[in-house]
Structure formats: C-alpha cells, structure tokens
Scaffold this active site. Structure first.
Site, PDB file in Angstrom:
ATOM      1  N   GLY A 122       0.838  -1.195   0.000  1.00 16.85           N
ATOM      2  CA  GLY A 122       0.000   0.000   0.000  1.00 16.85           C
ATOM      3  C   GLY A 122       0.870   1.241   0.000  1.00 16.85           C
ATOM      4  N   GLU A 149       5.681  -3.501   0.574  1.00 14.06           N
ATOM      5  CA  GLU A 149       5.690  -3.122  -0.854  1.00 14.06           C
ATOM      6  C   GLU A 149       4.957  -1.795  -0.924  1.00 14.06           C
ATOM      7  OE1 GLU A 149       7.255  -4.835  -2.960  1.00 14.06           O
ATOM      8  OE2 GLU A 149       7.278  -6.884  -2.202  1.00 14.06           O
ATOM      9  N   CYS A 201       1.588   0.310  -8.613  1.00 13.00           N
ATOM     10  CA  CYS A 201       2.789   0.938  -8.026  1.00 13.00           C
ATOM     11  C   CYS A 201       3.993   0.819  -8.953  1.00 13.00           C
ATOM     12  CB  CYS A 201       3.067   0.375  -6.647  1.00 13.00           C
ATOM     13  SG  CYS A 201       3.024  -1.396  -6.621  1.00 13.00           S
TER      14      CYS A 201
HETATM   15  P1  ADP Z   1      -3.954   3.517  -1.052  1.00 15.76           P
HETATM   16  O1  ADP Z   1      -3.698   4.978  -0.849  1.00 15.76           O
HETATM   17  O2  ADP Z   1      -3.330   2.971  -2.256  1.00 15.76           O
HETATM   18  O3  ADP Z   1      -5.388   3.124  -0.860  1.00 15.76           O
HETATM   19  P2  ADP Z   1      -3.398   2.612   1.589  1.00 15.76           P
HETATM   20  O4  ADP Z   1      -2.055   2.456   2.184  1.00 15.76           O
HETATM   21  O5  ADP Z   1      -4.293   3.650   2.154  1.00 15.76           O
HETATM   22  O6  ADP Z   1      -3.136   2.779   0.058  1.00 15.76           O
HETATM   23  O7  ADP Z   1      -4.194   1.244   1.616  1.00 15.76           O
HETATM   24  C1  ADP Z   1      -3.603  -0.020   1.509  1.00 15.76           C
HETATM   25  C2  ADP Z   1      -4.178  -0.925   2.581  1.00 15.76           C
HETATM   26  O8  ADP Z   1      -3.854  -0.348   3.848  1.00 15.76           O
HETATM   27  C3  ADP Z   1      -5.691  -1.069   2.566  1.00 15.76           C
HETATM   28  O9  ADP Z   1      -6.049  -2.376   2.971  1.00 15.76           O
HETATM   29  C4  ADP Z   1      -6.141  -0.068   3.602  1.00 15.76           C
HETATM   30  O10 ADP Z   1      -7.391  -0.403   4.175  1.00 15.76           O
HETATM   31  C5  ADP Z   1      -5.040  -0.226   4.619  1.00 15.76           C
HETATM   32  N1  ADP Z   1      -4.876   0.919   5.527  1.00 15.76           N
HETATM   33  C6  ADP Z   1      -5.173   2.215   5.320  1.00 15.76           C
HETATM   34  N2  ADP Z   1      -4.892   2.944   6.421  1.00 15.76           N
HETATM   35  C7  ADP Z   1      -4.391   2.091   7.353  1.00 15.76           C
HETATM   36  C8  ADP Z   1      -3.909   2.220   8.683  1.00 15.76           C
HETATM   37  N3  ADP Z   1      -3.875   3.387   9.296  1.00 15.76           N
HETATM   38  N4  ADP Z   1      -3.477   1.101   9.302  1.00 15.76           N
HETATM   39  C9  ADP Z   1      -3.501  -0.095   8.689  1.00 15.76           C
HETATM   40  N5  ADP Z   1      -3.942  -0.293   7.441  1.00 15.76           N
HETATM   41  C10 ADP Z   1      -4.391   0.785   6.771  1.00 15.76           C
END
Ligand code: ADP
Length: 473
Positions: A224, A246, A280
């Site tokens: 993410g 990643e 990505c």
């Molecule tokens: P994008 O901006 O590409 O959506 P994110 O990093 O926000 O990327 O999302 C990738 C994953 O991380 C998703 O499963 C999302 O729900 C999760 N996610 C987003 N915020 C948090 C957080 N604070 N803690 C843990 N997981 C999170």
C-alpha cells in the site's frame, strides 16, 4: 443487497456496523461489509495462533496439496471472480481475467516451491560437533492488501505464508473486499483448516492497529502507501515483528535515441495504462531523448487516441479511477505542471463517460520542480521530460526517494548494462513494460519497501532459520 462477512476460525462473522461497498464505474452500492473492529481482529489473531501447531506441524506435502486444490478452484471460478474484481475495482474485465491467472500462479508456485524448503549441514570445525540449520515457519502473519489488485496481492502473500506453515489474518482493502471473501470461501472448500486463513474486514485504522501491535503476530506483510507502511513499521517495532513492505513507486520510463520507438510506445501503454495507471510499478516519469521526442510523441498520441474509456464490464481499455480523491490528485498534478510551464498534448480532464473516468493525458516539458515529477500520479497521466545525455538522465531517474520499478528502451548492449546497473530500483524492465510474474523477486529499494515477494525469496520472508549445534558426546 448482499452483506459480506469476515472469516474467523472457520466461521462467517457479522457485526452491528456495516460499510457500503461501491462500484467505481457508477458509484452504485454493490453490497455492505460488516466491520468487525478490533475485537474481530483479536479473535482472528487468536484463531490463527490456535491453528498454527497443527498446520505448521504437518508435512509440506500436506499443505502443498491443499494449496493446489485452492489454485484449481480459483481457476475453475475464473469467470465469476473476474466479474467481482471488475465490479469492485473498476478495472476492465480482460485485466481482471489476467489478474486471476497471475494471482493464481503464485499459489501454484509456492505450493511447489515449499516442497523444496530445506536446511543445511555444515562441515563442522569440531570433530565431535554436528552443525546444521533448519527452516521453520515464523508464526502468525498479518497481511494487509490494497484495492488495485484485490486478488493477486492477497494470493502473493497468503499462499507463500501458508505454504511455509504460517497461519494468516488478512485485512483486504475495505474498497475491494468481495474478492478476498470469495477467495476465502474457496480456500475452505479446498480443505484449508479453520483458523489457518482468517479474513477481517472493517475500519483500516482500527483493525490495522491490532494487526500490527498484537504480541501473537510475528510478521506483518503490507502492500500500500508509503505513509501507512511507515506507520505499520513503527507499530511493529514495539514487539520487533518481522516486516515486509511493498510501498509506492515513482517509476522512470526512458526512451533512448536508439530505441525501437513502436515497441517503446507499446511498452509504455502496457506499463502506464494497466488499471488506468493505478499500479505501483506504472511508468510515472517518461524521459525521452531530445532527437526522438517528436516522433515518439506523435506515435504515442496516436495510440492513446485509440484506447476506449468506459465501464470495465463493457469491453473497455481504461476503466474508472477508484475514487474522487484519485481524480483530485490528478487534477492537482496537471494544474501545478501547467502553472510551471508544462504543455498539455492531450486529455487533461474528467471524461464525459462518468465522474471517475479521466482522459488519458500527456504533459510535455515537465521538470523536476513539478508535482508530476516528484509524486506518483496513480492515474492515466504521462509526464514527459526531455533529456540530452545519459549521465544527466541517470541522475534525474534516481532523483526520488522511491525505488520500485524502472524501464528503458535501447538497442545498445553497452548502454543496456550500464543503465541497468546504475538505476537505483528493485526491478528494471529493458525493452519491456511488463515485468511481473510469480518467478521474479518483486520489491523495491529506498522508501519503496523492504523485502521481496514472489520468487524463492517470497517463501524466505515467512521462514526463520534456526542454527543447531549438536555435541555428540
Ligand atoms: P492507497 O492509498 O493505495 O489506498 P493505503 O495504504 O491507504 O493505500 O491502503 C492499503 C491498505 O492499507 C488497505 O487495505 C487499507 O485499508 C489499509 N490501511 C489504510 N490505512 C491504514 C492504517 N492506518 N493502518 C492499517 N492499514 C491501513
């Protein structure tokens, strides 16, 4: 309207709170997701912990056979799963079908490779002592996955972990949870015992906190944004969990004066317009050598005009972006670039097809002062930067805190080797815009992440190496 549950200890669990799931092509609600919160996450972690002794204590062959059944069931249900992926992520159906094949290939690969996991016996310097290593599964794994590949990012993590003997708590993206739920259904059908694969859904901050801090979790694997990756790494540090990340990229795509320009255009389309640029490893900065720029841009504009924008279910090439935030980001990159002297060659605004559809856009005359150079645009935007010499080019390519993928086109072998070596990126495509398979180590340098997925490295991430020193007296 269907409600979607979490899978905890082999049971489908609901809660009193529900989140809507939308189809980005038309913003219609396609279902509701029960949010199981931190209590659900805790129960899932305990279930994974309880399932660990039996799963890890069995043979690799036993686990491999179950994973192969999972693989076959996914392939058998390819049509249905592809439709789910398109409905919740928006990507064109042909790309969803390719994702099912790509995602399933990880399961087959890890099921096979896990049979070959082995330790070593050393030539001991002490005649009375035997010295050796064995490899053992690390324990309970938390996996957090993004919305842009709702199937492949899940299988790349979970099947590697499960093949090694680890048990898993998966938190898929709340934007695209249905694919994971379908995958989990098929895993149960394939014979994955209760508690070995758990899927917890809901508010990412709350569930993410539990998954990255609970002492029973031994490893966290995340795909993410860099922002969230750093947060999870900080959380994991309190209990010194193993971490694989990643994260974001800012991929250069270079067209040298000795390139086959038609191939370079096709490679750029593959790299930039897959999933409407929402990957990505999408080309994010396109460097074109001055002497071929005009010809390259003519070919590119021509090709881009033939791409069909539309609902992924309707035979389109470019689907919608995931949400309004993604549209606003693209608009801000374009506005900033135009203000600082870039030229708009085509596109530039939201398409008439719908609110979340953006026109393929080319900006030329982009410089390192612009947002489009420094930030991942994650959309169908191609920023063109002109260059003269190889040395200045390398500097510009590496002028980023990211280091995931890079691409270049050239026919000169000396240049190919030189540039491949100097690029500070984990993956380099030479004369190709397509680099991902189950076989290659996928991962990045710098702030693009830690560790590699896929390949043989993908298994090592879930194994601990134990050294045994055995005095035979
Ligand atoms: P994008 O901006 O590409 O959506 P994110 O990093 O926000 O990327 O999302 C990738 C994953 O991380 C998703 O499963 C999302 O729900 C999760 N996610 C987003 N915020 C948090 C957080 N604070 N803690 C843990 N997981 C999170």
């Amino acid at each position: 309207m269907k409600d979607y549950h979490s899978l905890i200890a082999g049971n489908w669990v609901k809660s009193s709170k529900k989140l809507p799931i939308e189809n980005p092509a038309n913003q219609k609600i396609i279902g509701y997701l029960y949010d199981v919160g931190s209590q659900g996450a805790k129960k899932a972690i305990e279930a994974a912990h309880n399932a660990f002794p039996n799963w890890s204590g069995n043979t690799a062959k036993y686990r491999s056979d179950i994973l192969k059944k999972w693989y076959s069931l996914i392939k058998k249900n390819k049509k249905e799963i592809s439709k789910i992926i398109t409905l919740e992520s928006g990507k064109p159906l042909k790309e969803s079908e390719a994702e099912v094949e790509y995602g399933a290939s990880f399961i087959e690969w890890f099921a096979e490779q896990s049979l070959r996991v082995s330790g070593e016996i050393f030539n001991s310097p002490d005649i009375k002592k035997k010295m050796m290593t064995i490899k053992q599964p690390i324990g309970v794994v938390s996996a957090i996955t993004p919305w842009n590949f709702p199937l492949a990012m899940v299988t790349r993590k979970t099947s590697a972990a499960m093949a090694c003997g680890c048990t898993v708590v998966l938190k898929p993206s709340e934007l695209t949870p249905i694919t994971s739920i379908k995958l989990a259904e098929l895993a149960l059908k394939a014979g994955v015992p209760p508690g070995v694969l758990n899927v917890v859904n809901g508010n990412p901050k709350i569930i993410g906190k539990s998954l990255s801090t609970h002492p029973l979790v031994k490893k966290i694997t995340f795909t993410g944004s860099t922002l969230v990756g750093k947060l999870l790494m900080r959380n994991a540090s309190n209990t010194v969990k193993s971490v694989s990340l990643e994260l974001g990229g800012n991929a250069p795509f270079v067209v040298f004066d000795d390139s086959n320009l038609e191939n370079a255009v096709n490679g750029l389309i593959d790299s930039k317009f897959r999933n409407a640029g929402q990957t990505c490893i999408s080309a994010n900065r396109v460097f074109v050598q001055e002497s071929v720029e005009k010809k390259f841009l003519d070919l590119l504009v021509n090709k881009i005009e033939s791409l069909k924008i539309g609902d992924g279910m309707k035979n389109s090439d470019i689907g919608p972006l995931i949400n309004t935030k993604a549209i606003l980001k693209l608009k801000s990159h374009i506005k900033d670039a135009l203000k600082k002297g870039a030229n708009l060659l085509c596109g530039g605004s939201v398409s008439t097809v719908g609110e979340l559809f953006f026109q393929p856009t080319i900006l030329s005359n982009v410089t390192s002062k612009m947002m489009a150079f420094n930030n991942e645009n994650f959309g169908p935007l191609v920023p063109i930067i002109t260059f003269k010499k190889d040395e200045s080019l390398i500097k510009m390519c590496n002028d980023t805190s990211y280091g995931l993928a890079a691409y270049f086109y050239s026919q000169n072998s000396k240049r190919i080797w030189n540039i491949s070596e100097k690029l500070e990126f984990g993956m380099v495509g030479v004369n190709t815009g397509k680099i991902s398979t189950y076989l290659n180590p996928f991962g990045g340098f710098k702030e693009s992440g830690i560790g590699r997925e896929g390949s043989t490295d993908g298994l090592e991430a879930f194994l601990e190496k134990k050294y045994i020193s055995w005095d035979q007296n």
